[in-house]
Design an enzyme around this catalytic site. Structure first.
Site, PDB file in Angstrom:
ATOM      1  N   LYS A 298      -0.882  -1.203  -4.183  1.00 37.47           N
ATOM      2  CA  LYS A 298      -0.841  -2.662  -4.125  1.00 37.47           C
ATOM      3  C   LYS A 298       0.445  -3.143  -3.432  1.00 37.47           C
ATOM      4  CE  LYS A 298      -4.956  -3.136  -5.719  1.00 37.47           C
ATOM      5  NZ  LYS A 298      -5.402  -2.862  -7.054  1.00 37.47           N
TER       6      LYS A 298
HETATM    7  C1  PLP Z   1      -6.602  -2.715  -8.034  1.00 39.86           C
HETATM    8  C2  PLP Z   1      -7.562  -3.767  -8.499  1.00 39.86           C
HETATM    9  C3  PLP Z   1      -7.801  -4.011  -9.848  1.00 39.86           C
HETATM   10  C4  PLP Z   1      -7.287  -3.128 -10.941  1.00 39.86           C
HETATM   11  O1  PLP Z   1      -5.920  -3.012 -10.929  1.00 39.86           O
HETATM   12  P1  PLP Z   1      -5.275  -1.883 -11.879  1.00 39.86           P
HETATM   13  O2  PLP Z   1      -3.840  -2.298 -11.940  1.00 39.86           O
HETATM   14  O3  PLP Z   1      -5.474  -0.580 -11.179  1.00 39.86           O
HETATM   15  O4  PLP Z   1      -5.961  -1.947 -13.188  1.00 39.86           O
HETATM   16  C5  PLP Z   1      -8.595  -5.073 -10.211  1.00 39.86           C
HETATM   17  N1  PLP Z   1      -9.165  -5.845  -9.278  1.00 39.86           N
HETATM   18  C6  PLP Z   1      -8.998  -5.630  -7.974  1.00 39.86           C
HETATM   19  C7  PLP Z   1      -9.648  -6.551  -6.988  1.00 39.86           C
HETATM   20  C8  PLP Z   1      -8.192  -4.568  -7.521  1.00 39.86           C
HETATM   21  O5  PLP Z   1      -8.043  -4.337  -6.221  1.00 39.86           O
END
Ligand code: PLP
Length: 386
Positions: free
Chosen positions: A188
């Protein structure tokens, strides 16, 4: 085959500052949730520019979404509207609570929730909407918030892609929804390895999330029966979860957050270079943010146009052969066996998402890419599509 080293699809940008902060945590004697997780929450509110916001650090965005919906009392018999064009985490948390997911199609240009489809999907059981800011472009929040207000629905933003992004000039996280949840997963825009942040203006929601984040333990509830709470005393008021963020992870977050704007500028520059490089190709470039707004550019999603000489799978194979990693965001939920079978879905019900899915590829975009890396991707895509 290319002689150049493999260019991964994503790569975290970890500097000496992050390493020093983690080492400091390791030496401090406190490695789980403690002073650094608290500081990360305060810094996050300051980053969003509103210290009245309550920030609740959690060990994933999935956990944050779960806690937000739990605090809003979503449960069996309720229905929650979720875009089909997302990761399964956005929807699965609704099922954790025994409620049902109503998947809806997205806008063909932005791949964000289409407010017209949302309005049409609202029924007597509908309790909440979970917009996703796909790729880092804010969903149409003014329209979605107006629909929610008109129908008395809660809004929880899945902002996993959207740090930092703006809607109508205001940072995602400061909008008029009930809660916003960011992800700090490894790929991210900022990362703590695994982690997330639930942001809300609702003091009761924040309090419930803080209690449920750590086993349903409420020190204040114990305090009601005693004049002085000793360190060992706690009251369990609910069967909570284990969703706290460790100080080791928060240490990464403290330093990553300081770089978030610089990361965004580099991502935006890469996106601009891609836009230039792909202008003449039979491909549809991602929708830009509206004038004056900021796109977080978590993803750069290119779509093959009619008349492209290869299909999407072949494009990915050719890029891989050229030493370039890419991905697909997303295989929509209506194509995933669990969601498809549970709700008897088929592709014809989600034409915009399904058409996009068959054409799209996510190209590498991260701050550590050099200009040479970016040009290498541009050349490889051009070569594959000429
Ligand atoms: C990465 C992601 C999540 C989940 O995030 P985590 O921190 O891995 O639980 C949820 N929604 C979207 C759209 C994502 O890209």
């Amino acid at each position: 085959m290319s002689a150049a080293p493999f260019l991964p699809f994503a790569r975290p940008e970890i500097g000496d500052e992050e390493i020093a902060e983690v080492v400091d945590t390791l030496r401090s004697g406190w490695i789980t949730t403690g002073p650094k997780a608290q500081r990360f929450e305060r810094d996050f509110a300051a980053f969003l520019g509103d210290e009245a916001l309550q920030c609740v650090a959690v060990n994933s965005a999935t956990a944050g979404l779960h806690l937000a919906l739990e605090a809003l009392r979503i449960g069996p018999g309720d229905e929650v509207i979720v875009p089909t064009h997302t990761f399964t985490a956005t929807a699965e948390v609704v099922r954790y609570l025994g409620a049902d997911v109503r998947l809806v199609d997205v806008d063909a240009a932005t791949l964000n929730l289409d407010p017209r489809h949302v309005e049409a999907a609202i029924g007597p059981r509908t309790k909440a909407i979970v917009p996703v800011h796909f790729a880092g472009l804010a969903a149409d929040m003014p329209a979605l918030l107006a629909i929610a207000r008109r129908h008395g629905l809660k809004v929880v933003e899945d902002a996993a892609h959207a740090l930092p992004a703006t809607s109508g000039g205001a940072l995602v996280g400061t909008l008029a929804s009930d809660a916003t949840v960011f992800s700090f997963y490894a790929n991210k825009t900022i990362t703590t390895g695994e982690g997330g942040m639930l942001v809300t203006r609702d003091a009761a929601l924040a309090k419930r999330a803080r209690v449920m984040r750590l086993h349903g333990i409420d020190r204040d509830a114990f305090d009601r029966f005693t004049s002085k709470v000793p360190g060992w005393a706690y009251a369990v008021v609910a069967p909570g979860f284990k969703y706290n963020l460790t100080d080791l992870a928060a240490a990464l977050g403290l330093q990553q957050l300081k770089k978030a704007w610089a990361f965004q500028r580099r991502r935006a520059a890469i996106a601009a270079a891609y836009d230039d490089g792909f202008a003449a190709l039979p491909a549809v470039r991602p929708a830009p943010a509206p004038a004056g707004d900021i796109h977080a550019w978590h993803l750069y999603v290119l779509r093959l146009a009619d008349g492209a000489p290869v299909d999407r799978d072949t494009l990915i194979e050719r890029l891989f052969a050229a030493g370039i990693g890419c991905s697909v965001h997303y295989i929509p939920l209506h194509r995933q066996p669990y969601w498809r079978d549970r709700y008897r879905l088929d592709a014809a019900m989600f034409p915009a998402s399904d058409d996009a899915y068959r054409r799209l590829v996510s190209l590498p975009i991260y701050p550590g890419m050099t200009d040479g890396d970016v040009q290498r991707v541009v050349e490889a895509v051009r070569h594959a599509l000429h």
